[in-house]
Design an enzyme around this catalytic site. Structure first.
Site, PDB file in Angstrom:
ATOM      1  N   HIS A 121       6.759   0.710  -3.528  1.00 39.52           N
ATOM      2  CA  HIS A 121       7.869   0.885  -4.547  1.00 39.52           C
ATOM      3  C   HIS A 121       8.695  -0.365  -4.017  1.00 39.52           C
ATOM      4  CE1 HIS A 121      10.859   1.342  -7.193  1.00 39.52           C
ATOM      5  NE2 HIS A 121      11.577   1.173  -6.752  1.00 39.52           N
ATOM      6  N   ASP A 157      10.421   8.296  -6.156  1.00 39.85           N
ATOM      7  CA  ASP A 157      10.560   7.855  -5.609  1.00 39.85           C
ATOM      8  C   ASP A 157      11.266   8.381  -4.802  1.00 39.85           C
ATOM      9  OD1 ASP A 157       8.874   5.826  -6.490  1.00 39.85           O
ATOM     10  OD2 ASP A 157      10.483   5.034  -8.054  1.00 39.85           O
TER      11      ASP A 157
HETATM   12  C1  GRF Z   1       4.009  -3.533  -6.325  1.00 40.28           C
HETATM   13  O1  GRF Z   1       5.312  -4.132  -6.695  1.00 40.28           O
HETATM   14  C2  GRF Z   1       4.843  -2.435  -6.575  1.00 40.28           C
HETATM   15  O2  GRF Z   1       5.490  -1.830  -5.971  1.00 40.28           O
HETATM   16  C3  GRF Z   1       4.312  -2.028  -8.590  1.00 40.28           C
HETATM   17  O3  GRF Z   1       3.642  -2.598  -8.944  1.00 40.28           O
HETATM   18  C4  GRF Z   1       3.013  -3.717  -8.148  1.00 40.28           C
HETATM   19  C5  GRF Z   1       2.064  -3.816  -7.611  1.00 40.28           C
HETATM   20  O4  GRF Z   1       0.746  -4.353  -7.572  1.00 40.28           O
HETATM   21  N1  GRF Z   1       4.947  -0.555  -8.542  1.00 40.28           N
HETATM   22  P1  GRF Z   1      -0.256  -5.223  -7.962  1.00 40.28           P
HETATM   23  O5  GRF Z   1      -0.659  -3.731  -8.595  1.00 40.28           O
HETATM   24  O6  GRF Z   1      -1.010  -4.049  -6.419  1.00 40.28           O
HETATM   25  O7  GRF Z   1      -0.687  -6.381  -7.581  1.00 40.28           O
END
Ligand code: GRF
Length: 212
Positions: A121, A157
């Site tokens: 998160h 979360d």
């Molecule tokens: C991450 O920052 C995750 O925590 C959030 O969305 C983003 C996903 O990034 N929920 P990716 O798809 O791994 O590039």
């Protein structure tokens, strides 16, 4: 989960994505560089809640099986949840990793994978849970934020925290600049944490996660 004795097979990871999949890519790159045996785990499949995303393309380029379960294809949310759980279970994972998977799973999924479902998160929980953790921290005027890798429970979360990384908020930050800096920390943290869970084993004692 017990520690992985040397020589025993790598733990099996199913990774769930909804977007660009850079966290998935970080895992794939580390496993390719280190070897699944030494890292402790290998990705056996990638699942998503939508088609046409870069996360799935990354999995396909890596030669991994993929599956998509869309909420709108099921009469009820419960049926979607059961179908997702079934698709994940088919790959017999030791750990399931939500790497930017933007859906809340339900009872059936947690009954099968609770205690081995890891999420990342982009905020320092318990501050700023939910879908807009980066935007909310910025709007609040917080001076630091970051990312949290945690086990998923039946809240949003709220599950036991495994590890966190801190990122300073700059005056000139907008949501996208801040999220990019968080993601740099997040990718390293996720790779480090999943490897340690897989290699060392862990137990969850109330809210505490103890990595052996
Ligand atoms: C991450 O920052 C995750 O925590 C959030 O969305 C983003 C996903 O990034 N929920 P990716 O798809 O791994 O590039």
């Amino acid at each position: 989960m017990a520690a992985k004795p040397a020589g025993q097979r790598a733990r099996r990871l199913v990774v769930l994505v909804s977007g660009s999949g850079t966290n998935l890519q970080a895992l794939l790159d580390e496993i390719a560089a280190t070897g699944a045996e030494a890292y402790g785990a290998g990705v056996v499949a990638v699942g998503a809640d939508r088609e046409g995303i870069e996360g799935l393309a990354r999995a396909e380029r890596a030669g991994l099986p993929t599956f998509v379960r869309k909420v709108k294809d099921y009469p009820t949310r419960e049926e979607w949840d059961a179908a997702l759980a079934e698709a994940v279970a088919a790959y017999e994972p030791d750990l399931v990793v939500s790497a930017g998977f933007m859906k809340i799973v339900g009872k059936e999924f947690l009954a099968r994978f609770g205690g081995r479902f890891v999420n990342t998160h982009p905020a320092l929980l318990p501050s700023f849970p939910g879908a807009h953790g980066v935007r909310d921290a910025l709007a609040y005027g917080a001076k630091v934020t970051g990312c949290t890798v945690h086990f998923v429970d039946d809240g949003v979360d709220t599950g036991p925290i495994i590890a966190q990384g801190v990122v300073e908020i700059r005056d000139e930050d907008d949501e996208s600049a801040l999220h990019e800096r968080i993601k740099e920390v997040e990718r390293r943290l996720l790779v480090e944490v999943v490897g340690r869970l897989a290699r060392n084993g862990y137990r969850i004692e109330g809210r505490k996660v103890v990595i052996q």
